[in-house]
Design an enzyme around this catalytic site. Structure first.
Site, PDB file in Angstrom:
ATOM      1  N   LYS A  48       1.027  -1.176  -0.029  1.00 49.33           N
ATOM      2  CA  LYS A  48       0.148   0.419  -0.068  1.00 49.33           C
ATOM      3  C   LYS A  48       0.808   1.241   0.244  1.00 49.33           C
ATOM      4  O   LYS A  48       0.579   2.297  -0.866  1.00 49.33           O
ATOM      5  CB  LYS A  48      -0.560   0.229   0.870  1.00 49.33           C
ATOM      6  CG  LYS A  48      -1.994   1.582   1.171  1.00 49.33           C
ATOM      7  CD  LYS A  48      -2.554   1.339   2.698  1.00 49.33           C
ATOM      8  CE  LYS A  48      -1.825   0.747   4.021  1.00 49.33           C
ATOM      9  NZ  LYS A  48      -1.161   1.903   4.522  1.00 49.33           N
ATOM     10  N   ARG A 123     -10.567   4.428  10.962  1.00 51.74           N
ATOM     11  CA  ARG A 123     -11.009   2.647  11.382  1.00 51.74           C
ATOM     12  C   ARG A 123     -12.224   2.171  11.408  1.00 51.74           C
ATOM     13  O   ARG A 123     -12.026   1.062  11.840  1.00 51.74           O
ATOM     14  CB  ARG A 123      -9.381   3.024  12.626  1.00 51.74           C
ATOM     15  CG  ARG A 123      -8.397   2.888  11.589  1.00 51.74           C
ATOM     16  CD  ARG A 123      -7.341   1.962  11.914  1.00 51.74           C
ATOM     17  NE  ARG A 123      -6.176   2.219  11.051  1.00 51.74           N
ATOM     18  CZ  ARG A 123      -5.280   1.217  10.314  1.00 51.74           C
ATOM     19  NH1 ARG A 123      -5.736  -0.232  10.043  1.00 51.74           N
ATOM     20  NH2 ARG A 123      -4.284   1.402  10.085  1.00 51.74           N
ATOM     21  N   ARG A 162      10.515 -10.387   3.750  1.00 55.52           N
ATOM     22  CA  ARG A 162      10.878  -8.932   4.586  1.00 55.52           C
ATOM     23  C   ARG A 162      11.587  -8.458   5.534  1.00 55.52           C
ATOM     24  O   ARG A 162      12.733  -7.783   5.769  1.00 55.52           O
ATOM     25  CB  ARG A 162       9.857  -8.031   4.547  1.00 55.52           C
ATOM     26  CG  ARG A 162      10.091  -6.293   4.627  1.00 55.52           C
ATOM     27  CD  ARG A 162       8.874  -5.770   4.209  1.00 55.52           C
ATOM     28  NE  ARG A 162       7.862  -5.594   5.650  1.00 55.52           N
ATOM     29  CZ  ARG A 162       6.385  -4.570   5.999  1.00 55.52           C
ATOM     30  NH1 ARG A 162       5.962  -4.122   4.582  1.00 55.52           N
ATOM     31  NH2 ARG A 162       5.896  -4.532   6.554  1.00 55.52           N
ATOM     32  N   ARG A 168      12.993  -6.023  11.488  1.00 53.45           N
ATOM     33  CA  ARG A 168      11.419  -5.633  12.318  1.00 53.45           C
ATOM     34  C   ARG A 168      10.786  -7.145  12.386  1.00 53.45           C
ATOM     35  O   ARG A 168      10.685  -8.153  12.354  1.00 53.45           O
ATOM     36  CB  ARG A 168      10.567  -5.808  11.770  1.00 53.45           C
ATOM     37  CG  ARG A 168      10.559  -3.609  11.494  1.00 53.45           C
ATOM     38  CD  ARG A 168       9.591  -3.518  10.020  1.00 53.45           C
ATOM     39  NE  ARG A 168       8.364  -3.958  10.545  1.00 53.45           N
ATOM     40  CZ  ARG A 168       6.514  -3.870  10.407  1.00 53.45           C
ATOM     41  NH1 ARG A 168       7.092  -2.348   8.917  1.00 53.45           N
ATOM     42  NH2 ARG A 168       5.985  -3.356  11.374  1.00 53.45           N
TER      43      ARG A 168
END
Length: 224
Positions: A48, A123, A162, A168
């Site tokens: 995105k 949201r 990734r 991460r």
């Protein structure tokens, strides 16, 4: 500010002075027709952020990321940032009114924008209503919710790959990744229904090359 501008531009020119001046309301009607305001969603790993940057450049839109807006206001200790931090420090959710006021400030920084990409907001249905009211105040509207749709297994694979380079922790644990994806659907199902009821929901296949996905998104946006 809006009242001042309205009073300034709504003054009609005297016929003896030549052609009539276009009023701000007339100008706003054209803006409302021409602006492209998009709510952009996609699960973790859908790409995105990449697509938001491409669409921003292609259509000359202003990309407003709620996360970036919060970080800016808190880092710079703005009045709204300080207020938001006071809730966060207590472990409370930031009220929608505070978030909307932050977004409103960002929108008002760009009065000549061709439109906006809202990333990470709304949201909830209540936030969607609040965003709709904000657009109404600008004599505009949200044209579409555009959501990238990718199979869960593909997302998991992308994020694990990734994680090998990003470092991460939440990209390295498959269980955490699956919960993040599930949380995304729990949150967006409400919004999907909200915008579907207005015939504004558009699901776009998020599998393929960056160029292919951009082309699919563009076909949706070009029709707005």
């Amino acid at each position: 500010m809006w009242r001042f501008l309205s009073s300034l531009f709504n003054r009609k020119q005297n016929p003896s002075e030549g052609a009539p001046i276009t009023t701000i309301s007339e100008g706003n009607e054209r803006s409302k027709t021409n602006m492209k305001n998009i709510v952009l969603f996609g699960p973790p790993g859908a790409g995105k952020g990449t697509q938001a940057e491409i669409l921003k450049q292609k259509y000359q839109l202003v990309h407003i990321s709620t996360g970036d807006v919060f970080r800016y206001n808190i880092k710079n200790a703005t009045e709204l940032g300080t207020l938001a931090k006071s809730y966060m420090d207590k472990g409370h959710l930031v009220p929608d009114t505070v978030t909307i006021d932050m977004l409103k400030a960002e929108v008002e920084k760009n009065p000549q924008a061709n439109g906006f990409i809202f990333d990470g907001f709304p949201r909830t249905a209540a936030q969607a209503e609040a965003l709709s009211h904000l657009m109404d105040d600008m004599n505009s509207q949200i044209n579409a919710m555009v959501a990238l749709e990718v199979d869960d297994e593909i997302l998991v694979g992308r994020l694990l790959e990734r994680g090998k380079v990003s470092g991460r922790a939440d990209d390295a644990n498959e269980a955490v990744i699956r919960e993040r994806i599930a949380e995304y659907y729990r949150k967006t199902d409400i919004l999907k229904e909200y915008y579907q009821n207005q015939n504004k929901y558009h699901g776009v296949d998020g599998v393929g090359s960056i160029e292919d996905i951009t082309e699919r998104l563009s076909k949706v946006i070009d029709k707005l």
